[in-house]
Design a protein around this motif. Structure first.
Motif, PDB file in Angstrom:
ATOM      1  N   ALA A 157       2.616  -0.239   1.144  1.00  9.80           N
ATOM      2  CA  ALA A 157       3.837  -1.029   0.962  1.00  9.80           C
ATOM      3  C   ALA A 157       4.775  -0.233   0.077  1.00  9.80           C
ATOM      4  O   ALA A 157       4.376   0.287  -0.959  1.00  9.80           O
ATOM      5  CB  ALA A 157       3.520  -2.378   0.328  1.00  9.80           C
ATOM      6  N   LEU A 158       6.000  -0.136   0.504  1.00  9.33           N
ATOM      7  CA  LEU A 158       7.006   0.621  -0.220  1.00  9.33           C
ATOM      8  C   LEU A 158       8.119  -0.327  -0.633  1.00  9.33           C
ATOM      9  O   LEU A 158       8.660  -1.056   0.187  1.00  9.33           O
ATOM     10  CB  LEU A 158       7.560   1.724   0.683  1.00  9.33           C
ATOM     11  N   ASN A 159       8.440  -0.352  -1.922  1.00 15.75           N
ATOM     12  CA  ASN A 159       9.568  -1.120  -2.440  1.00 15.75           C
ATOM     13  C   ASN A 159      10.542  -0.093  -3.009  1.00 15.75           C
ATOM     14  O   ASN A 159      10.397   0.353  -4.142  1.00 15.75           O
ATOM     15  CB  ASN A 159       9.098  -2.102  -3.516  1.00 15.75           C
TER      16      ASN A 159
ATOM     17  N   LEU B 109       5.229   2.265  -4.855  1.00 14.35           N
ATOM     18  CA  LEU B 109       4.390   2.469  -3.685  1.00 14.35           C
ATOM     19  C   LEU B 109       3.047   1.819  -3.974  1.00 14.35           C
ATOM     20  O   LEU B 109       2.433   2.091  -5.012  1.00 14.35           O
ATOM     21  CB  LEU B 109       4.186   3.963  -3.422  1.00 14.35           C
ATOM     22  N   LEU B 110       2.588   0.958  -3.066  1.00 18.90           N
ATOM     23  CA  LEU B 110       1.270   0.338  -3.178  1.00 18.90           C
ATOM     24  C   LEU B 110       0.413   0.840  -2.018  1.00 18.90           C
ATOM     25  O   LEU B 110       0.891   0.909  -0.888  1.00 18.90           O
ATOM     26  CB  LEU B 110       1.367  -1.185  -3.086  1.00 18.90           C
ATOM     27  N   ILE B 111      -0.828   1.182  -2.316  1.00 17.33           N
ATOM     28  CA  ILE B 111      -1.763   1.612  -1.280  1.00 17.33           C
ATOM     29  C   ILE B 111      -3.011   0.749  -1.387  1.00 17.33           C
ATOM     30  O   ILE B 111      -3.715   0.783  -2.399  1.00 17.33           O
ATOM     31  CB  ILE B 111      -2.142   3.096  -1.418  1.00 17.33           C
ATOM     32  N   ALA B 112      -3.279  -0.037  -0.331  1.00 13.87           N
ATOM     33  CA  ALA B 112      -4.517  -0.819  -0.267  1.00 13.87           C
ATOM     34  C   ALA B 112      -5.635   0.133   0.139  1.00 13.87           C
ATOM     35  O   ALA B 112      -5.558   0.789   1.175  1.00 13.87           O
ATOM     36  CB  ALA B 112      -4.383  -1.954   0.737  1.00 13.87           C
ATOM     37  N   ASP B 113      -6.669   0.211  -0.682  1.00 12.86           N
ATOM     38  CA  ASP B 113      -7.776   1.134  -0.457  1.00 12.86           C
ATOM     39  C   ASP B 113      -9.068   0.321  -0.359  1.00 12.86           C
ATOM     40  O   ASP B 113      -9.662  -0.051  -1.374  1.00 12.86           O
ATOM     41  CB  ASP B 113      -7.835   2.140  -1.603  1.00 12.86           C
ATOM     42  N   ALA B 114      -9.481   0.050   0.884  1.00 17.37           N
ATOM     43  CA  ALA B 114     -10.670  -0.770   1.102  1.00 17.37           C
ATOM     44  C   ALA B 114     -11.922  -0.098   0.545  1.00 17.37           C
ATOM     45  O   ALA B 114     -12.816  -0.763   0.019  1.00 17.37           O
ATOM     46  CB  ALA B 114     -10.840  -1.068   2.590  1.00 17.37           C
ATOM     47  N   GLY B 115     -11.997   1.216   0.626  1.00 16.48           N
ATOM     48  CA  GLY B 115     -13.167   1.940   0.137  1.00 16.48           C
ATOM     49  C   GLY B 115     -13.292   1.951  -1.368  1.00 16.48           C
ATOM     50  O   GLY B 115     -14.393   1.987  -1.916  1.00 16.48           O
ATOM     51  N   ALA B 116     -12.159   1.914  -2.071  1.00 19.42           N
ATOM     52  CA  ALA B 116     -12.177   1.895  -3.540  1.00 19.42           C
ATOM     53  C   ALA B 116     -12.072   0.474  -4.083  1.00 19.42           C
ATOM     54  O   ALA B 116     -12.074   0.275  -5.293  1.00 19.42           O
ATOM     55  CB  ALA B 116     -11.034   2.746  -4.096  1.00 19.42           C
ATOM     56  N   HIS B 117     -11.957  -0.508  -3.197  1.00 22.11           N
ATOM     57  CA  HIS B 117     -11.911  -1.926  -3.575  1.00 22.11           C
ATOM     58  C   HIS B 117     -10.732  -2.238  -4.495  1.00 22.11           C
ATOM     59  O   HIS B 117     -10.873  -2.995  -5.453  1.00 22.11           O
ATOM     60  CB  HIS B 117     -13.216  -2.372  -4.243  1.00 22.11           C
ATOM     61  N   CYS B 118      -9.573  -1.644  -4.186  1.00 20.46           N
ATOM     62  CA  CYS B 118      -8.420  -1.852  -5.058  1.00 20.46           C
ATOM     63  C   CYS B 118      -7.119  -1.604  -4.321  1.00 20.46           C
ATOM     64  O   CYS B 118      -7.113  -1.146  -3.182  1.00 20.46           O
ATOM     65  CB  CYS B 118      -8.505  -0.937  -6.286  1.00 20.46           C
ATOM     66  N   VAL B 119      -6.023  -1.905  -5.008  1.00 18.24           N
ATOM     67  CA  VAL B 119      -4.683  -1.515  -4.565  1.00 18.24           C
ATOM     68  C   VAL B 119      -4.131  -0.603  -5.643  1.00 18.24           C
ATOM     69  O   VAL B 119      -4.036  -0.980  -6.808  1.00 18.24           O
ATOM     70  CB  VAL B 119      -3.770  -2.745  -4.372  1.00 18.24           C
ATOM     71  N   TRP B 120      -3.796   0.634  -5.256  1.00 13.23           N
ATOM     72  CA  TRP B 120      -3.232   1.605  -6.176  1.00 13.23           C
ATOM     73  C   TRP B 120      -1.733   1.359  -6.276  1.00 13.23           C
ATOM     74  O   TRP B 120      -1.072   1.117  -5.267  1.00 13.23           O
ATOM     75  CB  TRP B 120      -3.472   3.025  -5.688  1.00 13.23           C
ATOM     76  N   VAL B 121      -1.182   1.474  -7.473  1.00 15.29           N
ATOM     77  CA  VAL B 121       0.258   1.299  -7.701  1.00 15.29           C
ATOM     78  C   VAL B 121       0.805   2.595  -8.295  1.00 15.29           C
ATOM     79  O   VAL B 121       0.311   3.065  -9.323  1.00 15.29           O
ATOM     80  CB  VAL B 121       0.532   0.117  -8.661  1.00 15.29           C
TER      81      VAL B 121
ATOM     82  N   ALA C  55       1.719  -6.011   0.963  1.00 10.57           N
ATOM     83  CA  ALA C  55       3.140  -6.135   1.304  1.00 10.57           C
ATOM     84  C   ALA C  55       3.899  -6.735   0.132  1.00 10.57           C
ATOM     85  O   ALA C  55       3.333  -7.444  -0.704  1.00 10.57           O
ATOM     86  CB  ALA C  55       3.313  -7.037   2.528  1.00 10.57           C
ATOM     87  N   PHE C  56       5.178  -6.423   0.101  1.00  5.47           N
ATOM     88  CA  PHE C  56       6.106  -7.074  -0.820  1.00  5.47           C
ATOM     89  C   PHE C  56       6.838  -8.162  -0.047  1.00  5.47           C
ATOM     90  O   PHE C  56       7.073  -8.010   1.158  1.00  5.47           O
ATOM     91  CB  PHE C  56       7.163  -6.078  -1.334  1.00  5.47           C
ATOM     92  N   ASN C  57       7.248  -9.241  -0.733  1.00  6.81           N
ATOM     93  CA  ASN C  57       8.148 -10.184  -0.083  1.00  6.81           C
ATOM     94  C   ASN C  57       9.532  -9.548  -0.042  1.00  6.81           C
ATOM     95  O   ASN C  57       9.760  -8.495  -0.647  1.00  6.81           O
ATOM     96  CB  ASN C  57       8.121 -11.552  -0.775  1.00  6.81           C
ATOM     97  N   PRO C  58      10.490 -10.133   0.687  1.00  5.80           N
ATOM     98  CA  PRO C  58      11.803  -9.480   0.837  1.00  5.80           C
ATOM     99  C   PRO C  58      12.538  -9.191  -0.477  1.00  5.80           C
ATOM    100  O   PRO C  58      13.278  -8.214  -0.561  1.00  5.80           O
ATOM    101  CB  PRO C  58      12.591 -10.466   1.700  1.00  5.80           C
TER     102      PRO C  58
END
Length: 142
Positions: free
Chosen positions: A60-62, A68-80, A106-109
């Motif tokens: 997700a990019l704002n 920048l947010l990256i959902a990482d299923a393998g690391a069990h986290c969301v990187w910011v 995702a970000f909301n609008p």
């Protein structure tokens, strides 16, 4: 690679394609997950060797907040990260429960909310712009 090049990469075609949710491989056969891993290589090139993308699943990019947010299923986290490549934090817990398999972000609008879907928990967790927990929805099997 300079911060400007990193920012341009994130604002460029790759980031926009991933943010739009393209699930098709690129013409050279790379999947979106492989493309996200490429972004991870750029992040590590900025000196953040401790950041290891294990199973990146969503981006997700704002641009307004330069996040920048990256959902990482393998690391069990969301990187910011900020768009200069600086690590801000990671989201790992919601209401004292660990994220298990974050597969969407995702970000909301307006950028005031962050939504993280966890496939293993069958929930969407909602955070505000300061990363505080706001709510959740979803039920297993629904």
């Amino acid at each position: 690679m300079t911060a400007a090049v990193f920012r341009d990469l994130l604002r460029g075609t790759l980031a926009h394609q991933l943010a739009a949710g393209l699930d098709k491989p690129t013409p050279d056969g790379r999947t979106p997950a492989q493309q996200l891993t490429d972004i991870g290589e750029v992040v590590r090139a900025h000196g953040f060797a401790f950041v290891r993308l294990n199973e990146p699943a969503a981006l997700a990019l704002n641009a307004a907040a330069e996040l920048l947010l990256i959902a990482d299923a393998g690391a069990h986290c969301v990187w910011v990260f900020d768009l200069k490549g600086n690590y801000i934090r990671k989201l790992t817990i919601f209401d004292k429960v660990d994220l298990i398999e974050p597969r969407g972000v995702a970000f909301n609008p307006t950028g005031s909310r962050i939504y993280v879907s966890d496939a293993a928990r069958a929930h969407v967790f909602i955070y505000d712009a300061e990363y505080d927990e706001v709510g959740l929805f979803g039920t297993p099997g629904a």
